[in-house]
Design an enzyme around this catalytic site. Sequence first.
Site, PDB file in Angstrom:
ATOM      1  N   ARG A 175      42.159  33.700  49.588  1.00 62.63           N
ATOM      2  CA  ARG A 175      42.404  33.338  48.195  1.00 62.63           C
ATOM      3  C   ARG A 175      43.572  32.374  48.050  1.00 62.63           C
ATOM      4  O   ARG A 175      43.896  31.980  46.930  1.00 62.63           O
ATOM      5  CB  ARG A 175      42.730  34.601  47.393  1.00 62.63           C
TER       6      ARG A 175
ATOM      7  N   ARG B 218      30.530  44.580  32.296  1.00 67.67           N
ATOM      8  CA  ARG B 218      30.853  45.605  33.301  1.00 67.67           C
ATOM      9  C   ARG B 218      31.986  46.509  32.810  1.00 67.67           C
ATOM     10  O   ARG B 218      32.030  47.696  33.148  1.00 67.67           O
ATOM     11  CB  ARG B 218      31.246  44.945  34.628  1.00 67.67           C
TER      12      ARG B 218
ATOM     13  N   LYS C 263      30.086  37.712  44.080  1.00 66.34           N
ATOM     14  CA  LYS C 263      30.365  37.800  45.520  1.00 66.34           C
ATOM     15  C   LYS C 263      29.948  39.156  46.076  1.00 66.34           C
ATOM     16  O   LYS C 263      29.303  39.241  47.118  1.00 66.34           O
ATOM     17  CB  LYS C 263      31.874  37.574  45.786  1.00 66.34           C
TER      18      LYS C 263
ATOM     19  N   ARG D 248      43.385  37.087  36.022  1.00 68.36           N
ATOM     20  CA  ARG D 248      42.580  36.877  37.235  1.00 68.36           C
ATOM     21  C   ARG D 248      42.049  35.441  37.268  1.00 68.36           C
ATOM     22  O   ARG D 248      42.027  34.804  38.321  1.00 68.36           O
ATOM     23  CB  ARG D 248      41.416  37.875  37.286  1.00 68.36           C
TER      24      ARG D 248
ATOM     25  N   ARG E 119      37.430  49.750  36.510  1.00 67.25           N
ATOM     26  CA  ARG E 119      38.408  48.777  37.010  1.00 67.25           C
ATOM     27  C   ARG E 119      39.325  48.346  35.875  1.00 67.25           C
ATOM     28  O   ARG E 119      38.877  47.671  34.942  1.00 67.25           O
ATOM     29  CB  ARG E 119      37.673  47.564  37.606  1.00 67.25           C
TER      30      ARG E 119
HETATM   31  P1  AP5 Z   1      30.239  41.004  41.234  1.00 66.60           P
HETATM   32  O1  AP5 Z   1      29.180  40.909  42.252  1.00 66.60           O
HETATM   33  O2  AP5 Z   1      31.093  42.219  41.182  1.00 66.60           O
HETATM   34  O3  AP5 Z   1      31.202  39.716  41.324  1.00 66.60           O
HETATM   35  P2  AP5 Z   1      32.472  39.443  42.217  1.00 66.60           P
HETATM   36  O4  AP5 Z   1      32.489  37.969  42.450  1.00 66.60           O
HETATM   37  O5  AP5 Z   1      32.476  40.347  43.389  1.00 66.60           O
HETATM   38  O6  AP5 Z   1      33.606  39.785  41.176  1.00 66.60           O
HETATM   39  P3  AP5 Z   1      34.838  40.778  41.210  1.00 66.60           P
HETATM   40  O7  AP5 Z   1      34.921  41.409  39.875  1.00 66.60           O
HETATM   41  O8  AP5 Z   1      34.831  41.638  42.400  1.00 66.60           O
HETATM   42  O9  AP5 Z   1      35.985  39.705  41.210  1.00 66.60           O
HETATM   43  P4  AP5 Z   1      37.338  39.488  41.853  1.00 66.60           P
HETATM   44  O10 AP5 Z   1      37.175  38.405  42.836  1.00 66.60           O
HETATM   45  O11 AP5 Z   1      38.297  39.220  40.733  1.00 66.60           O
HETATM   46  O12 AP5 Z   1      37.769  40.902  42.465  1.00 66.60           O
HETATM   47  P5  AP5 Z   1      38.253  41.421  43.865  1.00 66.60           P
HETATM   48  O13 AP5 Z   1      37.811  42.791  43.991  1.00 66.60           O
HETATM   49  O14 AP5 Z   1      37.923  40.456  44.947  1.00 66.60           O
HETATM   50  O15 AP5 Z   1      29.574  40.725  39.809  1.00 66.60           O
HETATM   51  C1  AP5 Z   1      30.307  40.839  38.614  1.00 66.60           C
HETATM   52  C2  AP5 Z   1      29.413  41.435  37.519  1.00 66.60           C
HETATM   53  O16 AP5 Z   1      28.374  40.504  37.221  1.00 66.60           O
HETATM   54  C3  AP5 Z   1      28.709  42.729  37.947  1.00 66.60           C
HETATM   55  O17 AP5 Z   1      28.623  43.574  36.848  1.00 66.60           O
HETATM   56  C4  AP5 Z   1      27.319  42.248  38.393  1.00 66.60           C
HETATM   57  O18 AP5 Z   1      26.333  43.227  38.220  1.00 66.60           O
HETATM   58  C5  AP5 Z   1      27.079  41.064  37.478  1.00 66.60           C
HETATM   59  N1  AP5 Z   1      26.272  39.995  38.098  1.00 66.60           N
HETATM   60  C6  AP5 Z   1      26.273  39.593  39.403  1.00 66.60           C
HETATM   61  N2  AP5 Z   1      25.416  38.570  39.589  1.00 66.60           N
HETATM   62  C7  AP5 Z   1      24.872  38.297  38.385  1.00 66.60           C
HETATM   63  C8  AP5 Z   1      23.909  37.339  37.926  1.00 66.60           C
HETATM   64  N3  AP5 Z   1      23.334  36.451  38.747  1.00 66.60           N
HETATM   65  N4  AP5 Z   1      23.579  37.341  36.624  1.00 66.60           N
HETATM   66  C9  AP5 Z   1      24.124  38.241  35.765  1.00 66.60           C
HETATM   67  N5  AP5 Z   1      25.048  39.187  36.138  1.00 66.60           N
HETATM   68  C10 AP5 Z   1      25.408  39.216  37.426  1.00 66.60           C
HETATM   69  O19 AP5 Z   1      39.845  41.392  43.701  1.00 66.60           O
HETATM   70  C11 AP5 Z   1      40.487  42.279  42.833  1.00 66.60           C
HETATM   71  C12 AP5 Z   1      41.999  42.125  42.967  1.00 66.60           C
HETATM   72  O20 AP5 Z   1      42.409  42.488  44.305  1.00 66.60           O
HETATM   73  C13 AP5 Z   1      42.575  40.724  42.769  1.00 66.60           C
HETATM   74  O21 AP5 Z   1      42.750  40.430  41.411  1.00 66.60           O
HETATM   75  C14 AP5 Z   1      43.886  40.852  43.527  1.00 66.60           C
HETATM   76  O22 AP5 Z   1      44.823  41.601  42.794  1.00 66.60           O
HETATM   77  C15 AP5 Z   1      43.496  41.679  44.744  1.00 66.60           C
HETATM   78  N6  AP5 Z   1      43.016  40.844  45.869  1.00 66.60           N
HETATM   79  C16 AP5 Z   1      41.756  40.875  46.418  1.00 66.60           C
HETATM   80  N7  AP5 Z   1      41.657  40.007  47.424  1.00 66.60           N
HETATM   81  C17 AP5 Z   1      42.870  39.393  47.518  1.00 66.60           C
HETATM   82  C18 AP5 Z   1      43.388  38.369  48.350  1.00 66.60           C
HETATM   83  N8  AP5 Z   1      42.617  37.784  49.298  1.00 66.60           N
HETATM   84  N9  AP5 Z   1      44.683  37.982  48.177  1.00 66.60           N
HETATM   85  C19 AP5 Z   1      45.465  38.566  47.236  1.00 66.60           C
HETATM   86  N10 AP5 Z   1      45.035  39.534  46.394  1.00 66.60           N
HETATM   87  C20 AP5 Z   1      43.750  39.943  46.529  1.00 66.60           C
HETATM   88 MG    MG Z   2      33.816  41.814  44.098  1.00 64.47          MG
END
Ligand code: AP5
Ligand code: MG
Length: 191
Positions: free
Chosen positions: A89, A128, A14, A145, A134
């Site tokens: 979410r 990663r 994402k 997660r 993180r």
């Molecule tokens: P990346 O682009 O970082 O993927 P992502 O989907 O953004 O994954 P996140 O790790 O950010 O996931 P998340 O949804 O758990 O975290 P968030 O910050 O939203 O890519 C991941 C890796 O893969 C990278 O190394 C990248 O280089 C690699 N990659 C990308 N594309 C690729 C490809 N095509 N091929 C190979 N490799 C690739 O949330 C974190 C925390 O915040 C949650 O757990 C929760 O505690 C809180 N939170 C956030 N939003 C909410 C909400 N709405 N409600 C409640 N709690 C929330």
């Molecule tokens: Mg992300």
Amino acid sequence: MFNLILFGPPGAGKGTQSAKLIDKYQLVHISTGDLFRAHIQQETELGKKVKALLASGELVSDAITIAMLEEEIGNHPAARGFIFDGFPRTVAQAEALDKFLEGRGDKIGTVIALDVDEDELRKRIAERHKVSNRPDDAAEKLVKRIDEYFGKTIHVLPFYEGQGKLRHVNGIGEIDAIFSELCQVIDEHLK
Ligand code: AP5
Ligand code: MG
């Protein structure tokens, strides 16, 4: 205004794809995860409240998350549209977002789900974890997660499917190829 939700499990890409899309479509990127991490880093009151939750991989409460999201939207009065990454979410968050946008005479245009299987997610996050600071990238936190995703977040999909707004894109493969597919879906919507 064009508002896009980029939906997907942890590690689906994402953030990676949002960075490319905001350039091309001149949208404002709102990642609730990034916002929480900024609060934690700056040691704000909100940051202190959510730090342990993020470290454990648990979702933050809807009330806190929705309030932060609405405030962030308000910080960009000149936006041509938003990419919501990691929000909504829960169904309650999706309903709150609809209501909030409606109050501004606005709405969600399209929801794109990036489909990536669990094995690939685990591989990406493990990779990663070697270089990221993180805490939730640790294997045992990733389990939580993924549980939160399948327990709570996945129910958001039928919500948007019911509105006829849901599209799926295969999130496995070259980053640029996935980006092209996303652009096709968006261009089709904007036509
Ligand atoms: P990346 O682009 O970082 O993927 P992502 O989907 O953004 O994954 P996140 O790790 O950010 O996931 P998340 O949804 O758990 O975290 P968030 O910050 O939203 O890519 C991941 C890796 O893969 C990278 O190394 C990248 O280089 C690699 N990659 C990308 N594309 C690729 C490809 N095509 N091929 C190979 N490799 C690739 O949330 C974190 C925390 O915040 C949650 O757990 C929760 O505690 C809180 N939170 C956030 N939003 C909410 C909400 N709405 N409600 C409640 N709690 C929330
Ligand atoms: Mg992300």
